[in-house]
Design an enzyme around this catalytic site. Structure first.
Site, PDB file in Angstrom:
ATOM      1  N   CYS A 115      -3.167   0.944   6.971  1.00 39.48           N
ATOM      2  CA  CYS A 115      -3.183   0.185   8.230  1.00 39.48           C
ATOM      3  C   CYS A 115      -3.750   0.984   9.397  1.00 39.48           C
ATOM      4  CB  CYS A 115      -1.767  -0.272   8.552  1.00 39.48           C
ATOM      5  SG  CYS A 115      -0.609   1.104   8.558  1.00 39.48           S
ATOM      6  N   GLU A 129       5.224  -4.002  11.870  1.00 42.45           N
ATOM      7  CA  GLU A 129       4.168  -2.992  11.697  1.00 42.45           C
ATOM      8  C   GLU A 129       3.012  -3.706  11.031  1.00 42.45           C
ATOM      9  OE1 GLU A 129       4.182  -0.054  12.841  1.00 42.45           O
ATOM     10  OE2 GLU A 129       6.287   0.450  13.161  1.00 42.45           O
ATOM     11  N   GLU A 178       8.559   2.737  14.245  1.00 45.11           N
ATOM     12  CA  GLU A 178       9.285   3.392  13.161  1.00 45.11           C
ATOM     13  C   GLU A 178       9.169   4.893  13.378  1.00 45.11           C
ATOM     14  OE1 GLU A 178       7.527   1.583   9.572  1.00 45.11           O
ATOM     15  OE2 GLU A 178       9.369   0.417   9.406  1.00 45.11           O
ATOM     16  N   ASN A 201       0.797  -1.230   0.000  1.00 46.32           N
ATOM     17  CA  ASN A 201       0.000   0.000   0.000  1.00 46.32           C
ATOM     18  C   ASN A 201       0.832   1.285   0.000  1.00 46.32           C
ATOM     19  OD1 ASN A 201       0.786  -0.694   2.574  1.00 46.32           O
ATOM     20  ND2 ASN A 201      -1.128  -0.081   3.547  1.00 46.32           N
TER      21      ASN A 201
HETATM   22  P1  NDP Z   1       1.221  -9.456   3.735  1.00 48.20           P
HETATM   23  O1  NDP Z   1       1.408  -9.806   5.164  1.00 48.20           O
HETATM   24  O2  NDP Z   1       0.467 -10.361   2.865  1.00 48.20           O
HETATM   25  O3  NDP Z   1       2.651  -9.247   3.043  1.00 48.20           O
HETATM   26  C1  NDP Z   1       3.617  -8.356   3.568  1.00 48.20           C
HETATM   27  C2  NDP Z   1       4.966  -8.697   2.959  1.00 48.20           C
HETATM   28  O4  NDP Z   1       5.432  -9.940   3.454  1.00 48.20           O
HETATM   29  C3  NDP Z   1       4.932  -8.854   1.452  1.00 48.20           C
HETATM   30  O5  NDP Z   1       6.125  -8.350   0.906  1.00 48.20           O
HETATM   31  C4  NDP Z   1       4.831 -10.351   1.297  1.00 48.20           C
HETATM   32  O6  NDP Z   1       5.218 -10.787   0.038  1.00 48.20           O
HETATM   33  C5  NDP Z   1       5.767 -10.809   2.391  1.00 48.20           C
HETATM   34  N1  NDP Z   1       5.606 -12.176   2.844  1.00 48.20           N
HETATM   35  C6  NDP Z   1       4.575 -13.039   2.637  1.00 48.20           C
HETATM   36  N2  NDP Z   1       4.826 -14.222   3.259  1.00 48.20           N
HETATM   37  C7  NDP Z   1       6.033 -14.107   3.884  1.00 48.20           C
HETATM   38  C8  NDP Z   1       6.833 -14.972   4.694  1.00 48.20           C
HETATM   39  N3  NDP Z   1       6.434 -16.206   5.021  1.00 48.20           N
HETATM   40  N4  NDP Z   1       8.023 -14.499   5.160  1.00 48.20           N
HETATM   41  C9  NDP Z   1       8.437 -13.240   4.881  1.00 48.20           C
HETATM   42  N5  NDP Z   1       7.712 -12.375   4.104  1.00 48.20           N
HETATM   43  C10 NDP Z   1       6.538 -12.797   3.616  1.00 48.20           C
HETATM   44  O7  NDP Z   1       0.578  -7.993   3.751  1.00 48.20           O
HETATM   45  P2  NDP Z   1       0.052  -7.150   2.527  1.00 48.20           P
HETATM   46  O8  NDP Z   1       1.175  -6.885   1.580  1.00 48.20           O
HETATM   47  O9  NDP Z   1      -1.198  -7.783   2.019  1.00 48.20           O
HETATM   48  O10 NDP Z   1      -0.284  -5.748   3.231  1.00 48.20           O
HETATM   49  C11 NDP Z   1      -1.459  -5.507   3.883  1.00 48.20           C
HETATM   50  C12 NDP Z   1      -1.277  -5.597   5.381  1.00 48.20           C
HETATM   51  O11 NDP Z   1      -0.211  -4.763   5.793  1.00 48.20           O
HETATM   52  C13 NDP Z   1      -2.482  -5.110   6.137  1.00 48.20           C
HETATM   53  O12 NDP Z   1      -2.792  -5.980   7.193  1.00 48.20           O
HETATM   54  C14 NDP Z   1      -2.037  -3.780   6.705  1.00 48.20           C
HETATM   55  O13 NDP Z   1      -2.726  -3.389   7.848  1.00 48.20           O
HETATM   56  C15 NDP Z   1      -0.603  -4.007   6.943  1.00 48.20           C
HETATM   57  N6  NDP Z   1       0.114  -2.741   6.977  1.00 48.20           N
HETATM   58  C16 NDP Z   1       0.622  -2.290   8.172  1.00 48.20           C
HETATM   59  C17 NDP Z   1       1.240  -1.066   8.261  1.00 48.20           C
HETATM   60  C18 NDP Z   1       1.831  -0.576   9.550  1.00 48.20           C
HETATM   61  O14 NDP Z   1       2.725   0.269   9.501  1.00 48.20           O
HETATM   62  N7  NDP Z   1       1.388  -1.047  10.695  1.00 48.20           N
HETATM   63  C19 NDP Z   1       1.370  -0.200   7.091  1.00 48.20           C
HETATM   64  C20 NDP Z   1       0.843  -0.774   5.892  1.00 48.20           C
HETATM   65  C21 NDP Z   1       0.235  -2.001   5.853  1.00 48.20           C
HETATM   66  P3  NDP Z   1       4.115 -10.828  -1.142  1.00 48.20           P
HETATM   67  O15 NDP Z   1       3.206  -9.659  -1.027  1.00 48.20           O
HETATM   68  O16 NDP Z   1       4.937 -10.690  -2.331  1.00 48.20           O
HETATM   69  O17 NDP Z   1       3.392 -12.108  -0.955  1.00 48.20           O
END
Ligand code: NDP
Length: 521
Positions: free
Chosen positions: A316, A282, A495, A185
């Site tokens: 988020c 996060e 962060e 995002n």
């Molecule tokens: P995901 O948890 O699906 O993915 C996050 C990242 O982790 C991606 O790069 C993903 O790769 C990678 N990933 C997936 N599986 C693994 C693994 N087993 N080990 C290591 N890395 C892995 O989240 P989204 O990308 O769908 O993002 C949405 C979520 O992020 C929401 O829940 C949102 O609330 C949260 N978020 C939190 C923020 C904060 O600062 N608190 C800010 C922004 C978002 P890939 O996508 O390529 O599968």
């Protein structure tokens, strides 16, 4: 710069020079590019994946559904290359003074600012968010570089005077190679927020963007290089969960800083536990925003809109549970509904567009599923919540959802789970005590907000809210000086702000004997 293959041949010629790439960006709308350049960035160079036996995937442009690029998932050889390059580069970088590092990072900040428009355009291709928001996201990465370059030279330890002429001191030392894993995002913001403090503290970084948004993290690498950051200090490996897992389980990674969902965050934490690695998480949220009846209603309505519809609601920290005191409920609702119905959606490159496309079809369906189940359970949809098709045919392959206001009960799925879409839940409440209990009744604790003119109440409620951030009379503002992170399942660590330095360094205690060694043996 990234090489872009134009579907339009005249424009393809224009993309050959760096200068003209930005002109092309400014004259196109969505659906015109396919990126052909390799998208891993290792040791200062773009690279194709070494392993072509790994899974290949196609990245779609959210606004149009057209192919944006095709890639292979980075495998162990790619991850090893990136980590090795980072390790080698980190050695000298970690030995430089904070002031020396600061000078390089300041140049990075200036160059990113200079290229803000180009990076923002690329971010729109990557994410489908409107251009005005993307510009702001790039600015937050510039802010991180400026802020952390400023405090790099202030990194220091403590001195202790001990008996008999002895003394001690502490040193803040880099961790080594940091793995940074980002969500889709806010790709450029995450790349900036994670790499700037890590580099300022003397670490090297291997960044894995989400597989849905691979572009701007690479562009940031090229900007860092052009600004003088030594090769190897910032690397990008592309791929999905498997690549993320290879990275977080890599024995030469000292720390993982992760942004994403609770489910994946928990997996990353388990992986890090195996290697006793530090981790910053996060994660998601379901944040409450409380509008008391003495608030400035115009500001409160603006705050509720900011709390729900940026980046198509895929934020988020969004204040998705809006509690409105009962005697202002109908007034606030009618103003909100009018404002939400007027939100312009469509081509995210268009200056007038306020809301762009959802990240992909699958995610849009997930969001619509939440709305449909809430309706079945008796929630009232006050506006929006439908799949929409923009007039421009080029956008027909993208997924667009009309911004929604819904009135569910506290126990419905839509009140408990993170929807991650343009959906504002509204609830009526009577008393401060009641609303606090309901606001805190959540597995998450990322952010929160209060609108009131009563200062005593504002601080009283802020103290009792179970969340990492609380906004009083505004929402979704992220000054780089202020720490950001979650309570409960919304994460671990912070962060931004000075506190971040503690998450990217380790402390060494040095004891210096001033006399003779007193030994009983
Ligand atoms: P995901 O948890 O699906 O993915 C996050 C990242 O982790 C991606 O790069 C993903 O790769 C990678 N990933 C997936 N599986 C693994 C693994 N087993 N080990 C290591 N890395 C892995 O989240 P989204 O990308 O769908 O993002 C949405 C979520 O992020 C929401 O829940 C949102 O609330 C949260 N978020 C939190 C923020 C904060 O600062 N608190 C800010 C922004 C978002 P890939 O996508 O390529 O599968």
């Amino acid at each position: 710069m990234l090489k872009l293959a134009q579907r339009n041949s005249t424009a393809a010629i224009l993309t050959q020079t760096k200068q003209l790439v930005s002109i092309v960006f400014r004259t196109i709308t969505s659906g015109n590019f396919e990126v052909e350049t390799p998208l891993n960035f290792i040791n200062g160079r773009r690279k194709n994946c070494l392993q072509t036996t790994t899974q290949s995937f196609t990245v779609e442009e959210p606004a149009t559904g057209k192919t944006l690029c095709r890639m292979h998932e980075s495998g162990i050889e790619d991850v090893n290359k990136a980590v090795n390059a980072a390790q080698q580069a980190q050695h000298d970088w970690g030995e430089m003074s904070g002031f020396e590092r600061s000078k390089v990072l300041q140049k990075c900040a200036h160059l990113l600012k200079e290229k803000q428009e180009d990076v923002a355009r690329l971010e729109v291709f990557d994410t489908g968010k409107p251009i005005w928001e993307a510009r702001g996201d790039v600015q937050t990465a510039v802010d991180a570089l400026e802020y952390f370059s400023g405090i790099a030279s202030t990194l220091c330890g403590q001195h202790f005077t001990l008996p008999g002429g002895s003394f001690g001191y502490t040193r803040r030392e880099p961790l080594g190679v940091v793995a940074a894993i980002g969500a889709w995002n806010f790709p450029i913001q995450m790349a900036g927020w994670k790499s700037a403090p890590a580099l300022a503290c003397g670490n090297a970084v291997v960044f894995k963007p989400s597989e849905f948004t691979p572009l701007t993290a690479v562009m940031l690498g090229e900007i860092y290089k052009e600004a003088g950051l030594p090769d190897g200090l910032y690397n990008v490996v592309q791929g999905g969960g498997q690549t993320g897992n290879l990275l977080s389980s890599h024995p030469d990674i000292a720390k993982v800083t992760f942004t994403g969902s609770v489910t994946t965050g928990s997996k990353v934490m388990k992986t890090c536990a195996g290697g006793i690695k530090a981790v910053t998480l996060e994660l998601g949220g379901k944040s409450p925003l409380i509008l008391f009846d003495d608030c400035d209603i115009t500001n409160a309505v603006n705050g509720a809109l900011l709390a729900n519809y940026l980046t198509q609601g895929q934020v988020c920290s969004n204040g998705t549970r809006v509690f409105i005191q009962e005697n202002i409920f109908s007034d606030v609702i009618s103003r909100l509904v009018n404002r939400v119905k007027a939100i312009k959606y469509g081509d995210p490159h268009c200056e007038k567009t306020l809301m762009g496309a959802m990240i992909n079809k699958k995610h849009a369906e997930k969001v619509l599923g939440f709305i449909s189940r809430a309706k079945q359970q008796g929630a009232e949809v006050l506006c929006g919540g439908k799949q929409i098709v923009p007039d421009n045919p080029i956008l027909h392959g993208g997924s667009y959802i009309s911004p929604c206001i819904i009135k569910p009960s506290d126990d419905m799925e839509i009140s408990l789970e993170e929807v991650f879409g343009p959906v504002m839940n509204v609830y009526s409440f009577r008393s401060e005590e009641e609303v606090l209990k309901r606001a805190n009744d959540s597995q998450f604790g990322l952010a929160s907000g209060i609108f009131t003119k009563d200062l005593n109440r504002a601080h009283r409620v802020a103290a009792k809210i179970q969340a990492g951030s609380c906004y009083i009379n505004n929402y979704n503002i992220y000054p780089i000086e202020m720490p950001f992170g979650g309570y409960k399942k919304s994460g671990i660590g912070r962060e931004n702000g000075m506190i971040t330095l503690e998450y990217f360094t380790q402390l060494k205690t040095v004891y210096v004997e001033g006399g003779n060694v007193d030994c009983p043996y």
